[in-house]
Design a protein around this motif. Structure first.
Motif, PDB file in Angstrom:
ATOM      1  N   LEU A  72      43.053  43.363  33.216  1.00 32.77           N
ATOM      2  CA  LEU A  72      42.971  44.117  34.454  1.00 32.77           C
ATOM      3  C   LEU A  72      43.031  43.080  35.564  1.00 32.77           C
ATOM      4  O   LEU A  72      42.115  42.277  35.708  1.00 32.77           O
ATOM      5  CB  LEU A  72      41.613  44.805  34.511  1.00 32.77           C
ATOM      6  CG  LEU A  72      41.537  46.297  34.650  1.00 32.77           C
ATOM      7  CD1 LEU A  72      40.104  46.743  34.538  1.00 32.77           C
ATOM      8  CD2 LEU A  72      42.119  46.739  35.949  1.00 32.77           C
ATOM      9  N   LEU A  73      44.103  43.101  36.307  1.00 31.75           N
ATOM     10  CA  LEU A  73      44.266  42.105  37.346  1.00 31.75           C
ATOM     11  C   LEU A  73      43.611  42.616  38.620  1.00 31.75           C
ATOM     12  O   LEU A  73      43.952  43.686  39.102  1.00 31.75           O
ATOM     13  CB  LEU A  73      45.754  41.894  37.575  1.00 31.75           C
ATOM     14  CG  LEU A  73      46.183  40.515  38.005  1.00 31.75           C
ATOM     15  CD1 LEU A  73      45.540  39.464  37.127  1.00 31.75           C
ATOM     16  CD2 LEU A  73      47.684  40.422  37.917  1.00 31.75           C
ATOM     17  N   CYS A  74      42.693  41.860  39.160  1.00 29.41           N
ATOM     18  CA  CYS A  74      41.942  42.346  40.292  1.00 29.41           C
ATOM     19  C   CYS A  74      42.080  41.407  41.474  1.00 29.41           C
ATOM     20  O   CYS A  74      41.618  40.280  41.445  1.00 29.41           O
ATOM     21  CB  CYS A  74      40.480  42.488  39.928  1.00 29.41           C
ATOM     22  SG  CYS A  74      40.260  43.553  38.513  1.00 29.41           S
ATOM     23  N   ASP A  75      42.716  41.907  42.486  1.00 31.22           N
ATOM     24  CA  ASP A  75      42.943  41.157  43.702  1.00 31.22           C
ATOM     25  C   ASP A  75      41.751  41.405  44.612  1.00 31.22           C
ATOM     26  O   ASP A  75      41.608  42.460  45.204  1.00 31.22           O
ATOM     27  CB  ASP A  75      44.235  41.693  44.320  1.00 31.22           C
ATOM     28  CG  ASP A  75      44.650  40.910  45.530  1.00 31.22           C
ATOM     29  OD1 ASP A  75      43.805  40.205  46.092  1.00 31.22           O
ATOM     30  OD2 ASP A  75      45.828  41.021  45.908  1.00 31.22           O
ATOM     31  N   THR A  76      40.856  40.415  44.701  1.00 31.09           N
ATOM     32  CA  THR A  76      39.636  40.648  45.470  1.00 31.09           C
ATOM     33  C   THR A  76      39.857  40.518  46.960  1.00 31.09           C
ATOM     34  O   THR A  76      39.035  40.964  47.740  1.00 31.09           O
ATOM     35  CB  THR A  76      38.540  39.637  45.092  1.00 31.09           C
ATOM     36  OG1 THR A  76      39.017  38.335  45.421  1.00 31.09           O
ATOM     37  CG2 THR A  76      38.222  39.707  43.622  1.00 31.09           C
ATOM     38  N   ASP A  77      40.963  39.848  47.331  1.00 32.13           N
ATOM     39  CA  ASP A  77      41.206  39.642  48.754  1.00 32.13           C
ATOM     40  C   ASP A  77      40.033  38.908  49.386  1.00 32.13           C
ATOM     41  O   ASP A  77      39.837  38.973  50.595  1.00 32.13           O
ATOM     42  CB  ASP A  77      41.371  40.987  49.469  1.00 32.13           C
ATOM     43  CG  ASP A  77      42.751  41.102  50.074  1.00 32.13           C
ATOM     44  OD1 ASP A  77      43.400  40.068  50.227  1.00 32.13           O
ATOM     45  OD2 ASP A  77      43.170  42.227  50.384  1.00 32.13           O
ATOM     46  N   SER A  78      39.249  38.238  48.553  1.00 33.07           N
ATOM     47  CA  SER A  78      38.014  37.591  49.001  1.00 33.07           C
ATOM     48  C   SER A  78      37.148  38.546  49.825  1.00 33.07           C
ATOM     49  O   SER A  78      36.490  38.171  50.766  1.00 33.07           O
ATOM     50  CB  SER A  78      38.325  36.329  49.809  1.00 33.07           C
ATOM     51  OG  SER A  78      39.018  35.406  48.993  1.00 33.07           O
ATOM     52  N   ARG A  80      35.241  44.708  47.479  1.00 32.97           N
ATOM     53  CA  ARG A  80      36.148  44.838  46.337  1.00 32.97           C
ATOM     54  C   ARG A  80      35.556  44.162  45.118  1.00 32.97           C
ATOM     55  O   ARG A  80      35.629  44.656  44.009  1.00 32.97           O
ATOM     56  CB  ARG A  80      37.471  44.154  46.656  1.00 32.97           C
ATOM     57  CG  ARG A  80      38.349  44.960  47.520  1.00 32.97           C
ATOM     58  CD  ARG A  80      39.678  45.159  46.817  1.00 32.97           C
ATOM     59  NE  ARG A  80      40.611  45.783  47.706  1.00 32.97           N
ATOM     60  CZ  ARG A  80      41.885  45.436  47.814  1.00 32.97           C
ATOM     61  NH1 ARG A  80      42.353  44.467  47.060  1.00 32.97           N
ATOM     62  NH2 ARG A  80      42.662  46.062  48.634  1.00 32.97           N
ATOM     63  N   GLU A  81      35.000  42.995  45.378  1.00 36.21           N
ATOM     64  CA  GLU A  81      34.379  42.226  44.317  1.00 36.21           C
ATOM     65  C   GLU A  81      33.365  43.097  43.583  1.00 36.21           C
ATOM     66  O   GLU A  81      33.319  43.121  42.359  1.00 36.21           O
ATOM     67  CB  GLU A  81      33.680  41.047  44.983  1.00 36.21           C
ATOM     68  CG  GLU A  81      33.200  39.968  44.079  1.00 36.21           C
ATOM     69  CD  GLU A  81      32.587  38.863  44.930  1.00 36.21           C
ATOM     70  OE1 GLU A  81      33.356  38.070  45.498  1.00 36.21           O
ATOM     71  OE2 GLU A  81      31.358  38.802  45.052  1.00 36.21           O
ATOM     72  N   ASN A  82      32.590  43.817  44.350  1.00 36.86           N
ATOM     73  CA  ASN A  82      31.580  44.688  43.770  1.00 36.86           C
ATOM     74  C   ASN A  82      32.176  45.739  42.855  1.00 36.86           C
ATOM     75  O   ASN A  82      31.664  46.012  41.779  1.00 36.86           O
ATOM     76  CB  ASN A  82      30.805  45.380  44.891  1.00 36.86           C
ATOM     77  CG  ASN A  82      29.405  44.840  44.979  1.00 36.86           C
ATOM     78  OD1 ASN A  82      28.788  44.588  43.940  1.00 36.86           O
ATOM     79  ND2 ASN A  82      28.918  44.632  46.180  1.00 36.86           N
ATOM     80  N   ILE A  83      33.263  46.336  43.317  1.00 35.12           N
ATOM     81  CA  ILE A  83      33.941  47.334  42.500  1.00 35.12           C
ATOM     82  C   ILE A  83      34.245  46.754  41.129  1.00 35.12           C
ATOM     83  O   ILE A  83      34.004  47.372  40.100  1.00 35.12           O
ATOM     84  CB  ILE A  83      35.255  47.764  43.176  1.00 35.12           C
ATOM     85  CG1 ILE A  83      34.951  48.510  44.470  1.00 35.12           C
ATOM     86  CG2 ILE A  83      36.074  48.630  42.240  1.00 35.12           C
ATOM     87  CD1 ILE A  83      36.204  48.880  45.248  1.00 35.12           C
ATOM     88  N   TYR A  84      34.758  45.537  41.142  1.00 37.55           N
ATOM     89  CA  TYR A  84      35.177  44.956  39.881  1.00 37.55           C
ATOM     90  C   TYR A  84      33.990  44.512  39.039  1.00 37.55           C
ATOM     91  O   TYR A  84      34.023  44.613  37.820  1.00 37.55           O
ATOM     92  CB  TYR A  84      36.174  43.830  40.135  1.00 37.55           C
ATOM     93  CG  TYR A  84      37.427  44.350  40.774  1.00 37.55           C
ATOM     94  CD1 TYR A  84      38.144  45.376  40.165  1.00 37.55           C
ATOM     95  CD2 TYR A  84      37.886  43.878  41.989  1.00 37.55           C
ATOM     96  CE1 TYR A  84      39.284  45.897  40.745  1.00 37.55           C
ATOM     97  CE2 TYR A  84      39.029  44.380  42.577  1.00 37.55           C
ATOM     98  CZ  TYR A  84      39.723  45.394  41.953  1.00 37.55           C
ATOM     99  OH  TYR A  84      40.854  45.900  42.531  1.00 37.55           O
TER     100      TYR A  84
END
Lengths: 329, 329
Positions: free
Chosen positions: A93-99, A103-107
């Motif tokens: 699952l590739l997750c682009d956090t965009d820093s 988003r980080e939390n979602i992942y």
DNA sequence: GATGTAAATGTAATCGATTACATTATCTTT
DNA sequence: AAAGATAATGTAATCGATTACATTTACATC
């Protein structure tokens, strides 16, 4: 979509038997096996991973956190991770956090929720504290960027040595005024590469000027252009530049061209990463080559071992200085 | 990791009540709600998506199929998809098919197995028949590349018109000998762009030479270099080149430079896609700009609508010719 | 043919949530 | 205070698989 019950009914057996056929359990007679396989075919049955995963509490999904999919540096690493994962029956699952912490939390939730079995983090801007907490209960590996003080296994290269070699190459090419285009020193790799830069300068008794050290917040091409623009406005201009990322270096090259200057004669440039673009620029870019594909493979194997419960320890891979036109007078 | 039972026990309520609190159901008294929330906090509980998804038969995961993560063209589209997905409470699974049918199968199974709720396919090499079959029972959208004869909704641009405009620009800049670096014509976009190329040439009564139409199997930089090498070996060399991808065009530029020639004076070059690197080359690249981010947003919205059961129809977005140094004599 | 053993198959609990339906508590109203 | 209405909570079935344990079947042995 049919479920295991319907298959069992159609084949005239119990769900347990169907499951046995599915999982290649040997204690099924060839005759029943055939019946089941026919039923599966007729109903076009595909087992639901949801049910299976819930029962087995595994998802066979690996999370890969990257700060930005736009940076080609990560693409080769991902290829390595993906190949390794797939051949071990995992998907990524590739997750682009965009820093972006949200988003980080979602992942992070994805792994807490058992929707993923492990994480490979390549995000230098990741919340290290959270990552370390998560690592206490879940399988996590860091790739490229890591936490010196944490206890998460990582795979990386010797950034300080690589930077040292890059700058030494410039010095040995006759340069005495060498600038640094660095990224934010909140990142470990930025601090390490700056150390390598300073070490080389000191070793050859060259002065370290703050003016010649530009910090760029991002790693885009435009950021490299901007940094170079600042350097070109100085009274005492450097004759060479070491940029901590190829994207920055390419932006710098662009700015040099735009000012009717020529690399390497007016200003030599060295980058870092050896992304595929770096061989397409005019002039082509001298850079530090990281073994990106291998790094991805190693990271994935480490993670899979970790998930299996094995002990894994950090790995430091080799790098290489690739000399091209941008430093060859 | 605690489960809903333990939370219920700790809070002294039933699992149903916990679930109600979790799902913001209103028929819970403030007092019990508080008790439950405390229990959740104390146990550090996170609901398992596996259990939830099994029951709801949804995963809130979207599959995105790309042929190769290394092509920057896709990265901006993915940003659009991801932003839209996340704001609708979906996450995306990025799947690099490598145009490999086996990998493709793995990802198709993911949706059959209910591990994904829908697919956005950007892979021109995808097995269209399989994709169409799958579309009968699952939510699928195509992005950029699509099947003319299929019934899967898509979002794309008018490739023929875009190519026509690109070539017309070359003609109006005075060129009469214009080559085409195309990709394999098994892909629809390749056929369409070739048609646009030919249409422009015909309109201005210029000859169409087979020698000037190179087919490249891949879209890498090296492939563009190779194609240009072939063109430079011809007796009658073209004075301009239209490449159907920026990556090919950049490779072609590189080859022109390597032969001590200059773009645009010796050979003008037009690309397609407007990837960010196209503005960093020397000379910068004239190209067709696709609204990649928007394309991603539209595709994601279409898919989410489709999953919800709404009717969706295909969309054709606008493109733009971006004129830069590689055609400006 | 009775017995024992191994192989094949079935039964039912389980994973962790959601939710229809049932039950209990609380509050009005007269 | 009883009845009725409503709000709050609980019980248990359910999603689709796996698997421990139970049961049945097949076959060999005496």
């Amino acid at each position: 979509m049919a479920n295991i019950q319907q298959v069992a009914q159609k084949a005239g057996v119990s769900v347990a038997t169907v499951s046995r056929v599915l999982n290649k359990n040997t204690t099924v007679s060839p005759k029943t096996k055939l019946k089941v396989e026919n039923a599966i075919r007729e109903l076009n049955y595909e087992p639901s991973m949801l049910g299976r995963n819930l029962r087995n509490s595994e998802s066979r999904l690996l999370l890969v956190l990257i700060p930005s999919i736009s940076n080609p540096f990560y693409t080769e690493i991902i290829n390595g991770i993906e190949d390794t994962a797939v051949s071990n029956n995992y998907n990524i699952l590739l997750c682009d956090t965009d820093s972006n912490p949200q988003r980080e939390n979602i992942y992070f939730n994805l792994i807490k929720n058992k929707l993923a079995d492990g994480i490979i983090s390549m995000d230098p801007a990741v919340n290290m504290q959270k990552l370390n907490e998560l690592a206490a209960t879940h399988s996590i590996i860091q790739c490229s960027e890591y936490d010196e003080n944490g206890c998460i296994p990582y795979v990386t290269i010797d950034n300080e040595l690589a930077a040292y070699r890059a700058v030494k190459h410039l010095i040995q090419s006759g340069h005495k005024k060498i600038a640094l285009i660095n990224s934010d020193e909140k990142f470990l790799y930025a601090r390490q590469r700056r150390q390598g830069y300073e070490k080389a300068l000191k070793e050859f008794h060259l002065p370290i000027f703050n003016e010649w050290m530009i910090t760029s917040q991002q790693l885009g091409f435009e950021d490299g252009q901007q940094a170079m623009r600042k350097l070109l406005q100085l009274n005492e201009k450097p004759t060479a530049v070491f940029a901590v990322s190829d994207t920055l270096a390419i932006g710098a090259l662009r700015e040099i061209n735009a000012n009717q200057l020529k690399a390497p004669n007016d200003i030599a440039v060295v980058g870092f990463d050896n992304i595929s673009f770096s061989n397409m620029t005019n002039p082509t870019l001298t850079t530090i080559s990281q073994p990106m594909y291998k790094m991805g493979c190693v990271a994935a194997n480490m993670l899979i071992d970790k998930i299996k419960g094995k002990d894994v320890s950090s790995v430091i891979l080799d790098h290489e200085l690739v000399i091209r036109e941008s430093t060859l007078g």
